[in-house]
Design a protein around this motif. Structure first.
Motif, PDB file in Angstrom:
ATOM      1  N   THR A  62      27.663  41.375  43.979  1.00 14.85           N
ATOM      2  CA  THR A  62      27.343  40.064  43.423  1.00 14.85           C
ATOM      3  C   THR A  62      28.261  39.038  44.069  1.00 14.85           C
ATOM      4  O   THR A  62      29.481  39.240  44.137  1.00 14.85           O
ATOM      5  CB  THR A  62      27.470  40.056  41.884  1.00 14.85           C
ATOM      6  N   ASN A  81      20.768  39.110  41.654  1.00 16.06           N
ATOM      7  CA  ASN A  81      20.808  39.523  40.255  1.00 16.06           C
ATOM      8  C   ASN A  81      19.930  40.759  40.094  1.00 16.06           C
ATOM      9  O   ASN A  81      18.700  40.669  40.168  1.00 16.06           O
ATOM     10  CB  ASN A  81      20.314  38.410  39.336  1.00 16.06           C
ATOM     11  N   LEU A  87      25.494  39.896  37.655  1.00 13.32           N
ATOM     12  CA  LEU A  87      25.244  38.508  37.277  1.00 13.32           C
ATOM     13  C   LEU A  87      25.909  37.580  38.296  1.00 13.32           C
ATOM     14  O   LEU A  87      27.118  37.679  38.521  1.00 13.32           O
ATOM     15  CB  LEU A  87      25.817  38.215  35.883  1.00 13.32           C
ATOM     16  N   HIS A  88      25.143  36.675  38.887  1.00 10.64           N
ATOM     17  CA  HIS A  88      25.710  35.756  39.872  1.00 10.64           C
ATOM     18  C   HIS A  88      26.332  34.576  39.124  1.00 10.64           C
ATOM     19  O   HIS A  88      25.716  33.515  38.943  1.00 10.64           O
ATOM     20  CB  HIS A  88      24.633  35.293  40.846  1.00 10.64           C
ATOM     21  N   VAL A  89      27.563  34.775  38.699  1.00  8.51           N
ATOM     22  CA  VAL A  89      28.348  33.768  37.991  1.00  8.51           C
ATOM     23  C   VAL A  89      29.692  33.699  38.701  1.00  8.51           C
ATOM     24  O   VAL A  89      30.385  34.716  38.802  1.00  8.51           O
ATOM     25  CB  VAL A  89      28.533  34.123  36.506  1.00  8.51           C
ATOM     26  N   ARG A 140      20.211  28.893  38.248  1.00 13.05           N
ATOM     27  CA  ARG A 140      20.871  30.203  38.388  1.00 13.05           C
ATOM     28  C   ARG A 140      21.409  30.691  37.046  1.00 13.05           C
ATOM     29  O   ARG A 140      21.281  31.872  36.706  1.00 13.05           O
ATOM     30  CB  ARG A 140      21.984  30.097  39.436  1.00 13.05           C
ATOM     31  N   THR A 143      20.229  33.962  34.950  1.00  8.40           N
ATOM     32  CA  THR A 143      21.252  34.949  34.588  1.00  8.40           C
ATOM     33  C   THR A 143      21.229  35.229  33.090  1.00  8.40           C
ATOM     34  O   THR A 143      21.321  36.389  32.654  1.00  8.40           O
ATOM     35  CB  THR A 143      22.635  34.449  35.031  1.00  8.40           C
ATOM     36  N   GLN A 167      30.276  40.572  37.221  1.00  6.50           N
ATOM     37  CA  GLN A 167      30.209  39.229  37.776  1.00  6.50           C
ATOM     38  C   GLN A 167      31.541  38.877  38.404  1.00  6.50           C
ATOM     39  O   GLN A 167      32.550  39.549  38.185  1.00  6.50           O
ATOM     40  CB  GLN A 167      29.857  38.203  36.697  1.00  6.50           C
TER      41      GLN A 167
END
Length: 367
Positions: free
Chosen positions: A131, A187, A200-202, A231, A235, A258
């Motif tokens: 990620t 994701n 999770l792309h955070v 995004r 998510t 993440q």
């Protein structure tokens, strides 16, 4: 409860062959896909490991490695192939996970660098989930990082690492569900032995709501805000769907990965640096509190190994994020990064009946 972090284990001296073993093939064959939609109270690994020791000795558990914020700088770049080799040599790993930041924030965000890291990612024997972090796109506006348009760099990261949506990286990739239809192939989700897992792309830098000062800007652009909102919405949908499937299947645990450390205990947070995380934190509380199993959140970003329960009763983060409810069943684990990245985290999934679903060790790359 309060217990001390686990001690590093002694390294094995006979590396495992890079070819797939029969146990690894069996572990990968057992992967079941999960559909995806588009400083609190401190705990520790060591007591959990002591409770779970007998269960770990029985057949039926598997493990995965977690790393992040690596390689940083020339020395780690040179050493990264040997780090991959060391992880490959560790027995019992069915997956590997990189939680983002494949470079430091003050080095150029070039396509050539990303391609080099991709080559190393594809040397992992176990399938690799990745990620992205902020350093490989969000912070690329910085002069030292090349003064790029971060959204252009985000597109480049997706092209380099996620050109085949629904496939992991690694020497023997597997199929996973992804949010590629929503524009987020990074994701992904999967299910294994009663665990529902998702990336999770955070990211740090307030999930890319921090102004791109390297481009002379003092506030987020319209495009920047729109990208972050889309995004984060996707998510949050992935988190909700992962928990919904876990409840439906009576899973033992939900495991999320993440980059962003939303509960960094090493500095005093401000809304300017964390405001984007508020909706996600509330959803984590909502979903975890309705789930009967255990919840684990693995992150990087702050670079120092840490284990805590940031959303448990009495945690200061509940008030900081102004959330309703508590999540006493959520454990957060931050992996070592940057110059602290002298080890990887080996996570063991214990058999049913163990005191905890997961236990882990920090395994040194070198003795």
């Amino acid at each position: 409860m309060r217990i001390s972090p686990s001690r590093n284990r002694t390294l094995r001296t006979s590396p495992r062959t890079p070819h797939r073993t029969r146990p690894l093939r069996a572990a990968l064959a057992a992967l079941v896909l999960l559909p995806a939609l588009g400083a609190g109270a401190t705990v520790s690994a060591s007591a959990a490991q002591a409770d779970d020791l007998s269960a770990q000795q029985k057949a039926g558990h598997f493990g995965f490695a977690v790393i992040g914020d690596v390689p940083y700088g020339a020395a780690q770049i040179a050493a990264f192939p040997s780090m991959v080799d060391r992880i490959n040599a560790e027995p019992g790993l069915a997956l590997a996970v990189h939680v983002g930041d494949i470079k430091n924030g003050s080095s150029p965000c070039t396509d050539e660098y990303s391609a080099m890291i991709r080559t190393q990612f594809d040397r992992f024997v176990a399938p690799l989930l990745y990620t992205p972090g902020d350093n490989e796109w969000t912070d690329c506006h910085r002069v030292a990082a090349g003064g790029y348009d971060p959204l252009e760099r985000l597109a480049a990261v997706r092209e380099t690492f996620f050109a085949q949506p629904g496939r992991t990286r690694g020497a023997d990739p597997i199929t996973v569900d992804s949010q590629a239809a929503r524009g987020l192939p990074e994701n992904v989700s999967l299910r294994r032995q009663g665990l529902s897992m998702a990336t999770l792309h955070v990211v740090g830098s307030n999930n890319d709501l921090a102004p791109w000062t390297g481009l002379g800007l003092t506030s987020p652009t319209r495009e920047q805000v729109a990208e972050e909102r889309a995004r984060m919405d996707a998510t949050i949908d992935l988190v909700r769907e992962t928990f919904a499937q876990a409840r439906l299947r009576h899973d033992r645990a939900v495991v999320l990965f993440q980059q962003a450390d939303m509960f960094d205990p090493t500095f005093a947070p401000t809304p300017a640096g964390t405001s984007s995380f508020n909706p996600l934190v509330q959803v984590l509380v909502d979903e975890a509190s309705r789930f009967d199993g255990e919840v684990y959140l693995f992150d990087g970003d702050s670079h120092h190994y840490n284990v805590d329960q940031p959303l448990a009763t009495g945690s200061r983060w509940l008030g900081y994020y102004d959330v309703e409810g508590v999540a006493d069943n959520l454990t957060r684990v931050t992996v070592d990064g940057e110059e602290q990245n002298t080890d990887f985290l080996k996570v063991t999934v214990n058999r049913p009946g163990a005191a905890h679903v997961l236990s882990w060790d920090r395994v040194p790359y070198a003795s």
